[in-house]
Design a protein around this motif. Structure first.
Motif, PDB file in Angstrom:
ATOM      1  N   SER A 102       0.841  -1.198   0.000  1.00 49.97           N
ATOM      2  CA  SER A 102       0.000   0.000   0.000  1.00 49.97           C
ATOM      3  C   SER A 102       0.874   1.245   0.000  1.00 49.97           C
ATOM      4  O   SER A 102       1.918   1.279   0.644  1.00 49.97           O
ATOM      5  N   GLY A 103       0.422   2.284  -0.711  1.00 49.06           N
ATOM      6  CA  GLY A 103       1.150   3.552  -0.741  1.00 49.06           C
ATOM      7  C   GLY A 103       1.983   3.683  -1.999  1.00 49.06           C
ATOM      8  O   GLY A 103       2.651   2.741  -2.420  1.00 49.06           O
ATOM      9  N   ALA A 104       1.945   4.868  -2.597  1.00 49.85           N
ATOM     10  CA  ALA A 104       2.641   5.087  -3.866  1.00 49.85           C
ATOM     11  C   ALA A 104       4.136   4.814  -3.753  1.00 49.85           C
ATOM     12  O   ALA A 104       4.733   4.142  -4.608  1.00 49.85           O
ATOM     13  N   GLU A 138      -1.302  -1.033 -11.205  1.00 52.29           N
ATOM     14  CA  GLU A 138      -1.414  -0.360  -9.905  1.00 52.29           C
ATOM     15  C   GLU A 138      -0.136   0.385  -9.554  1.00 52.29           C
ATOM     16  O   GLU A 138      -0.170   1.495  -9.004  1.00 52.29           O
ATOM     17  N   VAL A 139       1.004  -0.203  -9.894  1.00 55.20           N
ATOM     18  CA  VAL A 139       2.292   0.430  -9.586  1.00 55.20           C
ATOM     19  C   VAL A 139       2.501   1.677 -10.436  1.00 55.20           C
ATOM     20  O   VAL A 139       2.878   2.740  -9.929  1.00 55.20           O
ATOM     21  N   THR A 140       2.269   1.571 -11.728  1.00 58.88           N
ATOM     22  CA  THR A 140       2.487   2.724 -12.607  1.00 58.88           C
ATOM     23  C   THR A 140       1.519   3.860 -12.277  1.00 58.88           C
ATOM     24  O   THR A 140       1.899   5.035 -12.308  1.00 58.88           O
ATOM     25  N   THR A 141       0.287   3.525 -11.935  1.00 63.13           N
ATOM     26  CA  THR A 141      -0.683   4.565 -11.572  1.00 63.13           C
ATOM     27  C   THR A 141      -0.267   5.264 -10.286  1.00 63.13           C
ATOM     28  O   THR A 141      -0.333   6.497 -10.183  1.00 63.13           O
ATOM     29  N   ALA A 142       0.168   4.498  -9.298  1.00 65.59           N
ATOM     30  CA  ALA A 142       0.581   5.084  -8.027  1.00 65.59           C
ATOM     31  C   ALA A 142       1.793   5.987  -8.195  1.00 65.59           C
ATOM     32  O   ALA A 142       1.909   7.030  -7.539  1.00 65.59           O
ATOM     33  N   THR A 143       2.698   5.607  -9.087  1.00 57.27           N
ATOM     34  CA  THR A 143       3.928   6.378  -9.276  1.00 57.27           C
ATOM     35  C   THR A 143       3.640   7.761  -9.856  1.00 57.27           C
ATOM     36  O   THR A 143       4.482   8.651  -9.781  1.00 57.27           O
TER      37      THR A 143
END
Length: 530
Positions: A260-262, A279-284
């Motif tokens: 959890s968390g960018a 999910e990883v690319t969006t959070a970044t």
């Protein structure tokens, strides 16, 4: 009411400041992880065959593993750093009690789940409670929110029981020794409540995160703009921490683990050989690549505009000020020395600046730039962009930065000339100083960092008697004073301060810049306060 408001301001300011200790470690560990994971990867080794040597591989693998320390133990670091930062005395005991409280809370959670007969192998149960290994204990991963709660509770207990007296028979357990004891007791009771309330609370946080995620590129836009708008009052650290370390910034699976968390997602991906998930690319999108348009291009362009708009006779005098501000921004990711040159002169221009920062986040998201980390400076660009290969699209950053540089330069030059803004070097010529004023400007003693006079700064703040508490964050002195009216803003600016923020009648911030820690330490020696 006024006292309550002042106390709330002081608390929020102090809470935001406490985040800086673990975040500073996180920034360093991020660089270690980025360099180590990149130079130990097979992809880079194929391009640079000498890296296949055993010694090089071991060194860079060690760097990557060392970089994981802040990521793996981040919650307990916050649980210790918050009482450490909020305590005015006996800070070591406060930090120790933070660890005790955090461990006690998780052991109590484990006790509750075990007593209830929870199956720690059942995937549905794991998902419902958010079960994970915390300090080697099967507990509920409350992440940053749990750590912050522990830190605040321990800070309150430390302040209340630091001088606790006990009966003679129990005197050994009194005073400072009582703080970790009461912390263990209270947090153990709190831990019994966590399994009852966390699933619902976590669902709400996840819903907020999904809502932001559904906003697409406008999520990063509003985040970037909000961070800048909160910066003058020092509350941006809290907003940033929420996105970096909780579900608000996104969540997903990375190499088989739920994260959890960018920023947590980004660091997990660095150590994972699999391709990043959506999910990883969006959070970044909430991380440093969004800042680079402004940090590497926009604000340096604004600084050049201020230099060209200054009176020619004043340019040599302001050159060092602007250059140091640009270096702090480009190399250190610290923007306040430049932002506070125009914030109070033209707040509407600062609002436009906030929108342009938000647009930088939006453009980086639209173009799919995947650099990450925390600071948005040239080091982040090199380590997490260039070294990680072309998949990060690092080559787009100089182009975007050049566009922002031109945009800021012409916008600021037009605004300064059109509205006759008194940016550095455009002030009205001061009348000749009297001998008394000249004597005032003479250094009172040893200068800090070659330019700051702590004796004179203390006098401009109103003297020792006016200071109730004194601390600092990355760039500013944070003070609670008896009377903010006694703080001489003009004098402080003459002594090298970039700006002064009076939040209310008692809470004041003096923006110094990267040397603020040294200035604070020098003032604290002259006037010991909490």
């Amino acid at each position: 009411m006024k006292k309550t408001k002042a106390a709330l301001w002081e608390f929020l300011q102090g809470l935001g400041k406490t985040f800086m200790l673990p975040v500073a470690l996180l920034a360093f560990c991020g660089i270690m992880l980025g360099v180590g994971s990149s130079l130990s990867s097979e992809r880079v080794a194929e391009q640079l065959p000498f890296l296949k040597g055993e010694v090089f591989h071991l060194v860079f693998t060690w760097m990557a593993n060392t970089g994981l320390v802040a990521f793996k133990f981040l919650p307990v670091m916050f649980a210790m750093a918050i009482p450490l930062g909020l305590a005015r005395e006996d800070k070591g005991v406060a930090a120790f009690s933070g660890f005790v409280g955090f461990a006690s809370l998780n052991l109590a959670v484990n006790f509750f789940l075990t007593a209830k007969g929870v199956d720690f192998e059942d995937e549905k149960v794991i998902a419902h409670y958010g079960i994970a290994d915390v300090l080697g204990v099967k507990s509920i991963d409350t992440g940053l929110l749990g750590a912050v709660a522990v830190g605040i509770v321990v800070a309150v207990l430390h302040r209340r029981f630091r001088t606790q007296r006990m009966p003679d028979a129990l005197a050994f357990f009194g005073g400072l020794r009582f703080v970790p004891i009461v912390s263990a007791l209270v947090l153990s009771l709190v831990g019994l409540l966590i399994p009852l309330v966390w699933p619902a609370l976590n669902s709400g946080i996840t819903a907020v995160g999904r809502g932001i995620g559904h906003a697409g590129v406008f999520g990063p836009f509003f985040f970037g703009m909000g961070e800048v708008l909160l910066r003058p009052i020092g509350l941006h650290h809290i907003l940033v921490a929420m996105f970096r370390f909780t579900d608000v910034g996104g969540s997903g699976m990375v190499c088989g683990e739920q994260v959890s968390g960018a920023l947590n997602l980004f660091y997990s991906q660095l150590g994972c050989k699999a391709a990043p998930t959506g999910e990883v690319t969006t959070a970044t999108h909430f991380l440093s690549q969004g800042k680079m348009a402004v940090y590497l291009g926009g604000l340096p362009g604004a600084a050049l505009a201020m230099y060209h708009c200054a009176n020619k006779k004043m340019r040599p005098e302001i050159k060092a000020l602007l250059v140091s501000g640009v270096v702090a921004c480009v190399v250190g990711g610290i923007t306040e020395p430049l932002e506070f040159l125009f914030l109070f002169i033209a707040p509407w221009l600062y609002l436009i600046h906030a929108v342009l920062v938000g647009l930088g986040f939006l453009v980086a998201a639209v173009l799919g730039i995947f650099i990450g980390n925390t600071d948005g400076n040239v080091i982040d660009w090199l380590v997490f962009g260039v070294l990680q290969g072309t998949t990060t699209k690092w080559y787009l950053v100089p182009v975007i930065a050049a566009i922002w540089f031109a945009g800021y330069y012409f916008l600021f030059r037009w605004a300064i000339v059109r509205f006759d803004l008194k940016t550095p070097g455009r002030e009205e010529p001061a009348a000749e100083e009297s001998a008394e004023e000249s004597a005032e400007d003479a250094p009172s003693g040893e200068l800090v960092a070659g330019k700051y006079d702590p004796v004179a700064i203390l006098a401009a703040i109103g003297g020792h008697a006016n200071i109730t508490s004194l601390d600092n964050c990355i760039t500013r002195l944070r003070m609670t004073v008896e009377d903010a009216a006694l703080v001489d803003e003009a004098r402080l600016k003459k002594l090298g301060a970039v700006g002064v923020v009076k939040l209310d009648a008692h809470n004041v911030q003096v923006i110094i810049g990267p040397q603020v820690q040294s200035v604070k330490d020098a003032i604290a020696k002259l006037a010991p306060v909490g």
